[in-house]
Design a protein around this motif. Structure first.
Motif, mmCIF file in Angstrom:
data_model
loop_
_atom_site.group_PDB
_atom_site.id
_atom_site.type_symbol
_atom_site.label_atom_id
_atom_site.label_comp_id
_atom_site.label_asym_id
_atom_site.label_seq_id
_atom_site.Cartn_x
_atom_site.Cartn_y
_atom_site.Cartn_z
ATOM 1 N N MET A 203 12.356 12.010 2.739
ATOM 2 C CA MET A 203 10.977 12.283 3.097
ATOM 3 C C MET A 203 10.083 12.305 1.854
ATOM 4 N N ALA A 204 10.579 12.865 0.780
ATOM 5 C CA ALA A 204 9.783 12.935 -0.447
ATOM 6 C C ALA A 204 9.516 11.540 -1.008
ATOM 7 N N ILE A 205 10.523 10.672 -0.938
ATOM 8 C CA ILE A 205 10.351 9.311 -1.452
ATOM 9 C C ILE A 205 9.299 8.570 -0.624
ATOM 10 N N GLU A 206 9.351 8.720 0.696
ATOM 11 C CA GLU A 206 8.353 8.080 1.549
ATOM 12 C C GLU A 206 6.949 8.577 1.207
ATOM 13 N N HIS A 207 6.821 9.856 0.988
ATOM 14 C CA HIS A 207 5.520 10.435 0.642
ATOM 15 C C HIS A 207 5.001 9.840 -0.668
ATOM 16 N N LEU A 208 5.845 9.794 -1.668
ATOM 17 C CA LEU A 208 5.429 9.253 -2.967
ATOM 18 C C LEU A 208 5.119 7.761 -2.885
ATOM 19 N N LEU A 209 5.933 7.018 -2.162
ATOM 20 C CA LEU A 209 5.699 5.587 -2.024
ATOM 21 C C LEU A 209 4.394 5.330 -1.271
ATOM 22 N N PHE A 210 4.184 6.043 -0.178
ATOM 23 C CA PHE A 210 2.957 5.897 0.602
ATOM 24 C C PHE A 210 1.744 6.193 -0.276
ATOM 25 N N GLY A 211 1.794 7.289 -1.008
ATOM 26 C CA GLY A 211 0.674 7.666 -1.877
ATOM 27 C C GLY A 211 0.422 6.641 -2.966
ATOM 28 N N THR A 212 1.472 6.096 -3.520
ATOM 29 C CA THR A 212 1.337 5.088 -4.579
ATOM 30 C C THR A 212 0.720 3.809 -4.040
ATOM 31 N N ILE A 213 1.223 3.341 -2.906
ATOM 32 C CA ILE A 213 0.682 2.115 -2.320
ATOM 33 C C ILE A 213 -0.766 2.335 -1.901
ATOM 34 N N ARG A 214 -1.075 3.494 -1.341
ATOM 35 C CA ARG A 214 -2.452 3.798 -0.944
ATOM 36 C C ARG A 214 -3.373 3.760 -2.166
ATOM 37 N N PHE A 215 -2.949 4.357 -3.265
ATOM 38 C CA PHE A 215 -3.735 4.393 -4.499
ATOM 39 C C PHE A 215 -4.006 2.977 -5.012
ATOM 40 N N VAL A 216 -2.969 2.160 -5.078
ATOM 41 C CA VAL A 216 -3.118 0.796 -5.585
ATOM 42 C C VAL A 216 -3.946 -0.051 -4.618
ATOM 43 N N ALA A 217 -3.724 0.100 -3.319
ATOM 44 C CA ALA A 217 -4.445 -0.700 -2.327
ATOM 45 C C ALA A 217 -5.937 -0.382 -2.303
ATOM 46 N N GLN A 218 -6.314 0.827 -2.671
ATOM 47 C CA GLN A 218 -7.740 1.159 -2.742
ATOM 48 C C GLN A 218 -8.418 0.332 -3.830
ATOM 49 N N ARG A 219 -7.699 0.012 -4.867
ATOM 50 C CA ARG A 219 -8.239 -0.770 -5.973
ATOM 51 C C ARG A 219 -8.000 -2.269 -5.788
ATOM 52 N N HIS A 220 -6.971 -2.594 -5.015
ATOM 53 C CA HIS A 220 -6.596 -3.990 -4.771
ATOM 54 C C HIS A 220 -6.281 -4.157 -3.277
ATOM 55 N N PRO A 221 -7.310 -4.271 -2.441
ATOM 56 C CA PRO A 221 -7.108 -4.325 -0.989
ATOM 57 C C PRO A 221 -6.218 -5.481 -0.543
#
Length: 61
Positions: free
Chosen positions: A1-19
């Motif tokens: 669960m922790a890995i999913e949370h971190l991965l989701f947050g990382t992808i969300r962060f990058v996707a905000q800058r690179h849709p």
């Protein structure tokens, strides 16, 4: 669960800058497969999990 949370947050962060990232990831899903063997193998189920993940990320935008 922790890995999913971190991965989701990382992808969300990058996707905000690179849709375009989410489209690129979506286009790569055909390369996913299930590592199980025999009757337990379900490549499409693995891809569906990834599609739901991306759908959640798109909803956050």
């Amino acid at each position: 669960m922790a890995i999913e949370h971190l991965l989701f947050g990382t992808i969300r962060f990058v996707a905000q800058r690179h849709p375009e990232l989410l489209d690129e990831l979506d286009g790569s899903l055909n390369h996913l497969w299930d590592k199980a063997h025999g009757d337990d193998r379900d490549d499409e189920a693995v891809r569906e999990v990834a599609r739901r993940f991306l759908k959640s990320l798109r909803a956050e935008r």
